[in-house]
Design a protein around this motif. Structure first.
Motif, short mmCIF file in Angstrom:
data_model
loop_
_atom_site.label_atom_id
_atom_site.label_comp_id
_atom_site.label_asym_id
_atom_site.label_seq_id
_atom_site.Cartn_x
_atom_site.Cartn_y
_atom_site.Cartn_z
N SER A 116 0.95 -1.48 0.02
CA SER A 116 -0.37 0.01 -0.32
C SER A 116 1.00 1.60 0.03
O SER A 116 1.34 1.11 1.11
N ILE A 117 0.81 1.86 -1.05
CA ILE A 117 1.86 2.89 -1.39
C ILE A 117 0.75 4.54 -1.18
O ILE A 117 0.06 4.73 -1.78
N PHE A 142 -7.16 1.46 0.86
CA PHE A 142 -6.50 1.58 1.91
C PHE A 142 -6.82 2.65 3.14
O PHE A 142 -6.06 3.84 2.30
N GLU A 143 -7.04 2.26 4.06
CA GLU A 143 -6.86 3.09 5.29
C GLU A 143 -5.48 4.23 5.28
O GLU A 143 -5.64 4.44 5.40
N GLY A 144 -4.82 3.28 5.40
CA GLY A 144 -2.97 3.46 5.18
C GLY A 144 -1.43 2.63 4.47
O GLY A 144 -2.32 1.82 3.41
N ASP A 145 -0.34 2.84 4.77
CA ASP A 145 0.56 2.05 4.48
C ASP A 145 0.92 0.78 4.80
O ASP A 145 1.68 -0.12 4.14
N SER A 146 0.09 0.15 6.35
CA SER A 146 0.68 -0.93 6.87
C SER A 146 -0.60 -2.19 6.77
O SER A 146 0.10 -3.19 7.10
N LYS A 147 -1.37 -1.81 5.96
CA LYS A 147 -2.08 -3.08 5.94
C LYS A 147 -2.93 -3.61 4.61
O LYS A 147 -4.58 -2.90 4.82
N GLY A 148 -1.59 -3.61 3.69
CA GLY A 148 -2.68 -3.62 2.37
C GLY A 148 -2.86 -5.35 2.03
O GLY A 148 -2.95 -5.98 2.82
N PHE A 149 -2.29 -5.50 0.31
CA PHE A 149 -2.46 -6.55 0.18
C PHE A 149 -1.50 -7.27 0.67
O PHE A 149 -0.26 -6.65 0.57
N GLU A 158 -4.55 -8.12 4.10
CA GLU A 158 -3.76 -8.58 5.16
C GLU A 158 -5.05 -8.73 6.09
O GLU A 158 -4.82 -9.58 6.91
N ALA A 159 -5.28 -7.34 6.41
CA ALA A 159 -6.70 -6.83 7.78
C ALA A 159 -7.90 -7.68 7.02
O ALA A 159 -8.94 -7.96 6.44
N ASN A 160 -8.19 -7.91 9.33
CA ASN A 160 -9.96 -8.56 7.83
C ASN A 160 -10.76 -7.39 7.96
O ASN A 160 -10.20 -6.48 8.64
N HIS A 186 -6.25 -13.49 12.97
CA HIS A 186 -6.36 -12.07 12.67
C HIS A 186 -5.49 -11.65 11.41
O HIS A 186 -5.79 -9.80 12.00
N ASP A 187 -4.46 -11.74 10.33
CA ASP A 187 -3.92 -11.11 9.83
C ASP A 187 -4.02 -12.44 8.71
O ASP A 187 -4.73 -14.07 8.83
N TYR A 188 -3.76 -12.48 7.64
CA TYR A 188 -4.42 -13.03 6.10
C TYR A 188 -2.41 -12.84 5.59
O TYR A 188 -2.76 -11.99 5.06
#
Length: 402
Positions: free
Chosen positions: A190-191, A224-231, A253-255, A295-297
């Protein structure tokens, strides 16, 4: 003492302190004390005296109910503690629910020449032409190595970019890798874009010998909402109704694909995307079954219609089936959904105390219907992860299904 006085004292004593009533009060006091101790244990002040059978870091209670945002924050610290020995290891179910390690080797021992790299934060792996290819989110190179993981083999090499620029001083953010029709594709998680929105970027790579060049780079429409929980993972399929056009199924990555709702377990998502020439447009969002209550994927791989999805936090892999396959690699995109009646969760192997040791599985690929190739990221330091995680980090592994 006169007999009459002695009898009077005994009568008075029995009237004020009946022996049977005293025992009842003692029993009630013991039960109250036990309840207080149990409550303290649940709050993290004392270890639970009854081990939970199940996942490596989270209780079944958390997995089976939705939590409010406030409750998630309050209990986040307790997730990090090490649970007692799992009953599954003692009751004969371990072999039925746990992958078996075939062989493994740290990345640093694969290459005679690492080109100066000292860390391999592996994030994805694929197999093409009998060789494995992996990316690290800390590196701009591709790691090519034999699937039998022979140490220092001349076949194990680093494939580097033909164009080195200042951005290469930073980390790549490569989180997913797949191969299709002569090209490798890497997904940058996520950029942040110029308009301050966050989108994944997908690069199409042409590999020649020990170098690669970027053929095309496109942003994804999905935001995405930010740069830490993308694909975190991606696979390639083809649309049977659109001239076999390439479709990417990208794993969030995230639910809910959400930073805010990431701990609402059992709500994994796949985003189906097709390129319009400039942007990867979203076709559909596909629900991962609740039986993958993670909790993560962290990774996804497909063999025919059989799917493997891993979780780094749970140290588990979910095996199930995806509907919509027409033939070969051709899919009816509108009909794609998971078979909710199928799906099994397996643990990665534990140590001799049944504690989690595969803490950072971030890449997975089917070798055949019984065997999986996996790669692990670097463990988190400064006490963020248990010391047991160190031995298996930055490593390639081959596992056999039960």
């Amino acid at each position: 003492m006169p007999e009459e006085t002695s009898q009077l004292i005994d009568t008075t004593r029995s009237r004020h302190h009946p022996p049977r009533l005293l025992c009842v009060w003692q029993l009630l006091a013991a039960l109250v004390l036990f309840a207080l101790l149990a409550k303290m244990g649940n709050e993290g002040k004392l270890e639970s005296i009854i081990p939970m059978e199940g996942v490596s870091h989270h209780s079944n209670e958390k997995r089976n109910k939705k939590e409010t945002k406030q409750h998630v924050k309050a209990t986040k610290k307790s997730d990090k503690k090490i649970e007692p020995i799992h009953l599954a290891c003692e009751k004969g179910t371990y072999s039925e629910r746990t992958l078996q390690l075939a062989y493994e080797l740290p990345f640093i021992a694969l290459f005679a020449d690492t080109l100066g790299q000292t860390k391999f934060e592996a994030s994805s792996v694929v197999i093409h032409d009998d060789s494995a290819y992996a990316v690290c989110d800390s590196s701009w190179s591709l790691s090519k190595f034999r699937t039998d993981l022979q140490p220092f083999s001349p076949d194990n090499v680093q494939i580097v970019s033909t164009k080195v620029h200042k951005k290469h001083k930073d980390e790549s953010g490569y989180e997913a890798l797949f191969y299709d029709a002569g090209f490798f594709y890497v997904v940058r998680e996520s950029i942040r874009q110029r308009d301050k929105s966050f989108h994944a970027e997908i690069e199409q790579l042409l590999v020649q010998d020990q170098q690669y060049s970027v053929v095309k780079k496109q942003m994804t429409e999905f935001e995405f909402e930010g740069d830490s929980k993308g694909f975190e993972g991606a696979i390639a399929i083809h649309d049977h109704s659109d001239n076999e056009a390439l479709v990417i199924l990208a794993l969030c990555e995230a639910n809910h694909c959400s930073e805010e709702l990431k701990d609402d377990v059992g709500n994994g998502k796949l985003v189906a995307m097709k390129s319009n020439g400039t942007v990867w447009t979203t076709l559909r969002i596909i629900d991962v079954p609740p039986s993958a209550a993670f909790h993560d994927y962290s990774a996804i791989s497909i063999l025919g219609d059989r799917v493997a999805i891993t979780s780094q936090e749970e140290s588990q892999v979910w095996i199930g089936r995806l509907k919509g396959l027409v033939e070969g690699r051709l899919w009816d995109i509108d009909a794609i959904e998971f078979d909710v009646d199928e799906g099994t969760v397996y643990d990665f192997p534990k140590d001799h105390e049944c504690q989690t040791i595969y803490c950072n599985i971030e890449g997975i690929h089917w070798m055949n219907e019984y065997t999986l190739l996996a790669v692990s990221d670097k463990m988190k330091g400064r006490g963020k992860q248990d010391f047991r995680c160190f031995d298996k980090d930055q490593t390639a592994h081959v596992f056999v299904l039960p």
